[in-house]
Each structure stands twice: as C-alpha cells, then as structure tokens.
Design a protein around this motif. Structure first.
Motif, PDB file in Angstrom:
ATOM      1  N   SER A   1       0.674  -1.285  -0.030  1.00 36.52           N
ATOM      2  CA  SER A   1      -0.302  -0.120  -0.252  1.00 36.52           C
ATOM      3  C   SER A   1       0.607   1.467  -0.420  1.00 36.52           C
ATOM      4  O   SER A   1       0.521   2.432  -0.266  1.00 36.52           O
ATOM      5  CB  SER A   1      -0.472  -0.296   1.406  1.00 36.52           C
ATOM      6  OG  SER A   1      -0.282   0.227   2.429  1.00 36.52           O
TER       7      SER A   1
ATOM      8  N   THR B   1      -1.810  12.028   3.168  1.00 36.46           N
ATOM      9  CA  THR B   1      -2.351  12.386   2.476  1.00 36.46           C
ATOM     10  C   THR B   1      -4.039  12.160   2.448  1.00 36.46           C
ATOM     11  O   THR B   1      -4.123  11.224   2.603  1.00 36.46           O
ATOM     12  CB  THR B   1      -1.451  12.387   1.061  1.00 36.46           C
ATOM     13  OG1 THR B   1      -1.377  10.663   0.683  1.00 36.46           O
ATOM     14  CG2 THR B   1      -0.354  12.963   1.062  1.00 36.46           C
ATOM     15  N   PRO B   2      -4.518  12.889   2.320  1.00 32.97           N
ATOM     16  CA  PRO B   2      -5.960  12.569   1.498  1.00 32.97           C
ATOM     17  C   PRO B   2      -6.045  10.555   0.957  1.00 32.97           C
ATOM     18  O   PRO B   2      -6.596   9.877   1.471  1.00 32.97           O
ATOM     19  CB  PRO B   2      -6.682  13.189   1.126  1.00 32.97           C
ATOM     20  CG  PRO B   2      -6.143  14.381   1.032  1.00 32.97           C
ATOM     21  CD  PRO B   2      -4.150  14.905   1.288  1.00 32.97           C
ATOM     22  N   GLU B   3      -5.310  10.417  -0.280  1.00 35.26           N
ATOM     23  CA  GLU B   3      -4.966   9.526  -0.639  1.00 35.26           C
ATOM     24  C   GLU B   3      -4.804   8.102   0.536  1.00 35.26           C
ATOM     25  O   GLU B   3      -5.249   7.199  -0.112  1.00 35.26           O
ATOM     26  CB  GLU B   3      -4.634   9.373  -1.828  1.00 35.26           C
ATOM     27  CG  GLU B   3      -4.794  10.167  -3.003  1.00 35.26           C
ATOM     28  CD  GLU B   3      -4.315  11.261  -2.845  1.00 35.26           C
ATOM     29  OE1 GLU B   3      -3.101  12.067  -1.772  1.00 35.26           O
ATOM     30  OE2 GLU B   3      -4.939  13.018  -3.432  1.00 35.26           O
ATOM     31  N   GLN B   4      -3.984   8.755   1.009  1.00 31.61           N
ATOM     32  CA  GLN B   4      -3.563   7.536   2.035  1.00 31.61           C
ATOM     33  C   GLN B   4      -4.308   7.376   3.256  1.00 31.61           C
ATOM     34  O   GLN B   4      -5.021   6.462   3.639  1.00 31.61           O
ATOM     35  CB  GLN B   4      -2.341   8.053   2.743  1.00 31.61           C
ATOM     36  CG  GLN B   4      -1.041   7.863   1.903  1.00 31.61           C
ATOM     37  CD  GLN B   4       0.664   9.212   2.376  1.00 31.61           C
ATOM     38  OE1 GLN B   4       0.022   9.724   3.358  1.00 31.61           O
ATOM     39  NE2 GLN B   4       1.471   7.871   2.562  1.00 31.61           N
ATOM     40  N   THR B   5      -5.209   7.920   3.270  1.00 34.62           N
ATOM     41  CA  THR B   5      -6.297   7.926   4.369  1.00 34.62           C
ATOM     42  C   THR B   5      -7.357   7.335   3.680  1.00 34.62           C
ATOM     43  O   THR B   5      -7.790   6.341   4.195  1.00 34.62           O
ATOM     44  CB  THR B   5      -6.767   9.208   4.470  1.00 34.62           C
ATOM     45  OG1 THR B   5      -5.815  10.561   5.379  1.00 34.62           O
ATOM     46  CG2 THR B   5      -8.168   9.242   5.341  1.00 34.62           C
ATOM     47  N   MET B   6      -7.146   7.923   2.735  1.00 34.77           N
ATOM     48  CA  MET B   6      -8.749   6.632   1.924  1.00 34.77           C
ATOM     49  C   MET B   6      -8.070   5.629   1.645  1.00 34.77           C
ATOM     50  O   MET B   6      -8.246   4.242   1.652  1.00 34.77           O
ATOM     51  CB  MET B   6      -9.088   7.152  -0.004  1.00 34.77           C
ATOM     52  CG  MET B   6      -9.455   8.990   0.770  1.00 34.77           C
ATOM     53  SD  MET B   6     -11.218   8.285   1.212  1.00 34.77           S
ATOM     54  CE  MET B   6     -12.257   7.297  -0.080  1.00 34.77           C
ATOM     55  N   LYS B   7      -6.464   4.934   1.423  1.00 32.48           N
ATOM     56  CA  LYS B   7      -6.160   3.856   0.866  1.00 32.48           C
ATOM     57  C   LYS B   7      -6.539   2.567   2.590  1.00 32.48           C
ATOM     58  O   LYS B   7      -7.060   1.616   2.870  1.00 32.48           O
ATOM     59  CB  LYS B   7      -4.575   4.132   0.928  1.00 32.48           C
ATOM     60  CG  LYS B   7      -4.062   2.422   0.299  1.00 32.48           C
ATOM     61  CD  LYS B   7      -4.473   1.501  -0.900  1.00 32.48           C
ATOM     62  CE  LYS B   7      -3.845   0.161  -1.151  1.00 32.48           C
ATOM     63  NZ  LYS B   7      -4.515  -0.589  -2.205  1.00 32.48           N
ATOM     64  N   THR B   8      -6.183   3.852   3.790  1.00 35.15           N
ATOM     65  CA  THR B   8      -6.512   3.425   4.897  1.00 35.15           C
ATOM     66  C   THR B   8      -7.770   2.918   5.683  1.00 35.15           C
ATOM     67  O   THR B   8      -7.886   1.704   5.770  1.00 35.15           O
ATOM     68  CB  THR B   8      -5.814   4.144   5.758  1.00 35.15           C
ATOM     69  OG1 THR B   8      -4.641   4.496   6.302  1.00 35.15           O
ATOM     70  CG2 THR B   8      -5.498   3.513   7.182  1.00 35.15           C
TER      71      THR B   8
ATOM     72  N   SER C   1     -10.340   2.068   3.077  1.00 36.88           N
ATOM     73  CA  SER C   1     -10.427   1.011   1.920  1.00 36.88           C
ATOM     74  C   SER C   1     -10.076  -0.740   2.601  1.00 36.88           C
ATOM     75  O   SER C   1     -10.470  -1.332   2.469  1.00 36.88           O
ATOM     76  CB  SER C   1      -9.852   1.135   1.026  1.00 36.88           C
ATOM     77  OG  SER C   1      -8.602   0.902   0.724  1.00 36.88           O
TER      78      SER C   1
END
Length: 160
Positions: free
Chosen positions: A70, A146-153, A155
């Motif tokens: 990830s 980052t917002p992407e990392q937050t979304m990845k976490t 999910s």
C-alpha cells in the motif's frame, strides 16, 4: 495433494532435549557423559495441502499483501495487520460457537462451559480490536497522511 518436507531433530533448528541434557550433564559430570544413550531420529510431522489451499497461498501471496504494497507508513501497516488478525480470530471463535451449539454429543453443562469460555475469549478479542482501532485513529491523525493515504487506509480497514 502436495507434501511439504519432514522435520527431524537434525533439521528443525532446535536442539533436541537429549542434546541439551547431555550438555548439562557434560558440564556437571565430566566423565559420565558416555552413559547417555545416543538420540534416535524420529520422522517429524508431514503436512499435506489441498489443491485449493496451494492455489490460494500461491495466488494471494499472503493475506496482508495488499497492506504491505500500500505504501502506507510501517506503523499503520502493522496496526492494519493486527486488526485483520483480531477480526479473523473473532470469526473463528464465532464459528466454534456455532459448532458447539450444533454438537449433539455434548451435555447441556458442557455446552454452557464451552460457550462461556468462547464468549470470554471473544470479549477479550473485541477489547483488543477496539484498542487497535483507537491506536490506528491516533496514529493516522499524528502521521499527517495525504487524502489518498487516508482513503487507502480506510479501504484496507474495511476489507476482510
């Protein structure tokens, strides 16, 4: 089915009890170590995997491969893995509860005792799950993701 090798005291990486006791005796009694019998090699455990199990293990590369790939910070990855492990253990305990309930060979008292033990284990696992989720939330807030990392976490957290 495939068989995965066997373990013997020679290739297990663990000293046999006889070797350990021989070393202790050698230090305590210098001349009497020859009285001990030599260890006999016994064939270890053989494991057979079904075709489905082999395919699953080869195809997935591990249950946490998605977490490892990830790109998230290591501490978040570890917490996600811990949460998955706790969820899996809770699911296993729930399955065991269903099996105990369906077991007609157990007396009522035996069922009650087994169910109480399983429910106690689930309660402890749930407490661990709550703690891990709180820790994950705290680490996420402190990590400036980052917002992407937050979304990845999020999910990865939702995926079982």
């Amino acid at each position: 089915m495939a068989a995965i090798g066997t373990l013997s005291p020679a290739n297990s990486g663990v000293a046999s009890l006889l070797e350990t006791s021989r070393t202790t005796v050698d230090h305590e009694q210098d001349g009497e170590s020859s009285l001990l019998a030599s260890p006999t090699l016994v064939e270890g455990v053989k494991v057979s995997l079904s075709g489905a199990a082999i395919h699953k293990s080869a195809g997935s590369g591990g249950d946490n491969r998605d977490i490892e790939e990830s790109g998230l910070p290591e501490n978040i990855q570890q917490l996600l893995k811990m949460i998955r492990q706790l969820q899996q253990q809770i699911a296993e305990k729930n399955a065991r509860i269903k099996a105990v309930m369906a077991d007609k060979t157990l007396s009522t008292e035996e069922k009650i005792a087994k169910l109480a033990a399983l429910k106690g284990a689930i309660a402890a696992l749930n407490n661990g799950l709550i703690t891990a989720n709180l820790s994950l939330s705290k680490v996420m807030n402190q990590s400036n993701l980052t917002p992407e990392q937050t979304m990845k976490t999020a999910s990865l957290l939702m995926k079982n």
